[in-house]
Enzyme design. Structure first.
Site, mmCIF file in Angstrom:
data_model
loop_
_atom_site.group_PDB
_atom_site.id
_atom_site.type_symbol
_atom_site.label_atom_id
_atom_site.label_comp_id
_atom_site.label_asym_id
_atom_site.label_seq_id
_atom_site.Cartn_x
_atom_site.Cartn_y
_atom_site.Cartn_z
ATOM 1 N N CYS A 135 0.486 -1.128 -0.147
ATOM 2 C CA CYS A 135 0.360 -0.016 -0.615
ATOM 3 C C CYS A 135 1.221 1.419 -0.083
ATOM 4 O O CYS A 135 1.559 1.365 -0.965
ATOM 5 C CB CYS A 135 -1.105 0.077 1.387
ATOM 6 S SG CYS A 135 -2.175 1.007 1.400
ATOM 7 N N ASP A 182 -8.953 -2.912 -7.481
ATOM 8 C CA ASP A 182 -8.669 -2.164 -6.890
ATOM 9 C C ASP A 182 -9.145 -0.548 -7.199
ATOM 10 O O ASP A 182 -8.675 0.021 -8.301
ATOM 11 C CB ASP A 182 -7.241 -2.197 -6.695
ATOM 12 C CG ASP A 182 -6.588 -1.762 -6.216
ATOM 13 O OD1 ASP A 182 -6.145 -0.528 -5.383
ATOM 14 O OD2 ASP A 182 -5.241 -1.898 -5.119
ATOM 15 N N HIS A 214 -7.943 -4.505 -2.596
ATOM 16 C CA HIS A 214 -7.088 -3.504 -2.318
ATOM 17 C C HIS A 214 -6.396 -4.796 -0.897
ATOM 18 O O HIS A 214 -7.169 -4.202 -0.002
ATOM 19 C CB HIS A 214 -7.071 -2.363 -1.877
ATOM 20 C CG HIS A 214 -5.933 -1.562 -1.933
ATOM 21 N ND1 HIS A 214 -4.848 -1.291 -3.081
ATOM 22 C CD2 HIS A 214 -5.914 -0.642 -0.748
ATOM 23 C CE1 HIS A 214 -4.171 -0.443 -1.924
ATOM 24 N NE2 HIS A 214 -4.277 -0.687 -0.681
#
Length: 249
Positions: A135, A182, A214
């Site tokens: 991330c 995502d 995600h």
């Protein structure tokens, strides 16, 4: 940008089960989780830049331990200085993601990461160093994978807030694990990133994993067989990359 800024999807997920085997020590003056391979060597190493939950979340420590089990001295620096985002935040917990981001931008994170990398090289005798970023942590893998910045190779999963300039600045091999669903690294952003990498003289790999969204490589629900397959395969993607460009490189 090569990926979109953070949103609420960055801070939801599942806490994994297990017991960490490493220790917390000072690395470059900052706390870090450290875990060694069976032979105790620190020659080949990996530094993990975690997502918003930081180095204290068991998920991050279990990943570090798995990398150590595959032969890599691994650390996770406390890049958020103990101010980790609560997992599965909701408005009733009075947490403001925007304010948090304002306190933990590159000006704050870069010196911590630089100190950790310097200490790994000078104090621990690391010769080849791979970076893992999940991330928002992907941003720092890309930054330190620039020529002469400290990393030899990088693996990132479901990247957030990575700029096109940071991708263009890469000086070593990069592998990307992308989720089918995502909003922060959707198909157009994947294609933009691929177009940049195609024109560069660095090895790269982009793998797309179905049935996940995600955060799947870091905090997915491993009770779901399809999700577990993607999570475990993404981890092996990273190990294969490091075996080629860290151990064998």
């Amino acid at each position: 940008m090569a990926s979109h800024p953070p949103s609420k999807c960055c801070i939801v997920g599942v806490k994994h089960e297990g017991e960490a085997v490493g220790t917390v020590e000072k690395v470059g003056g900052y706390d870090a989780y450290i875990t060694y391979p069976k032979d105790g060597s620190s020659k080949n190493a990996v530094i993990i830049f975690p997502d918003f939950m930081g180095y204290e979340l068991i998920n991050a420590r279990l990943i570090a331990d798995q990398l150590a089990a595959n032969g890599y001295f691994t650390i996770i620096p406390d890049i958020w200085l103990g101010d980790n985002v609560p997992l599965n935040w909701n408005p009733s917990r009075q947490f403001n993601l925007g304010q948090w981001m304002g306190k933990h931008g590159p000006d704050t994170v870069m010196p911590i990461a630089e100190a950790a990398i310097k200490a790994m090289r000078e104090d621990y005798g690391v010769e080849k160093l791979g970076g893992v970023g999940y991330c928002l942590g992907a941003k720092y893998v890309c930054r330190f994978l620039a020529e002469g910045k400290g990393l030899d190779v990088g693996f990132i999963a479901h990247p957030t807030a990575v700029t096109s300039e940071e991708v263009r600045g890469l000086g070593g091999p990069l592998a990307i694990a992308a989720a089918e669903t995502d909003d922060l690294f959707p198909a157009p952003k994947r294609h933009e990133t691929e177009a940049i990498l195609k024109d560069m003289d660095v090895p790269y790999q982009i793998s797309l994993y179905s049935d996940v969204d995600h955060g799947f490589a870091f905090k997915a629900d491993l009770k779901d067989a399809k999700v577990r397959f993607a999570t475990e395969t993404a981890f092996l993607q990273a190990v294969n990359l490091f075996d080629h460009f860290v151990k064998a490189g």
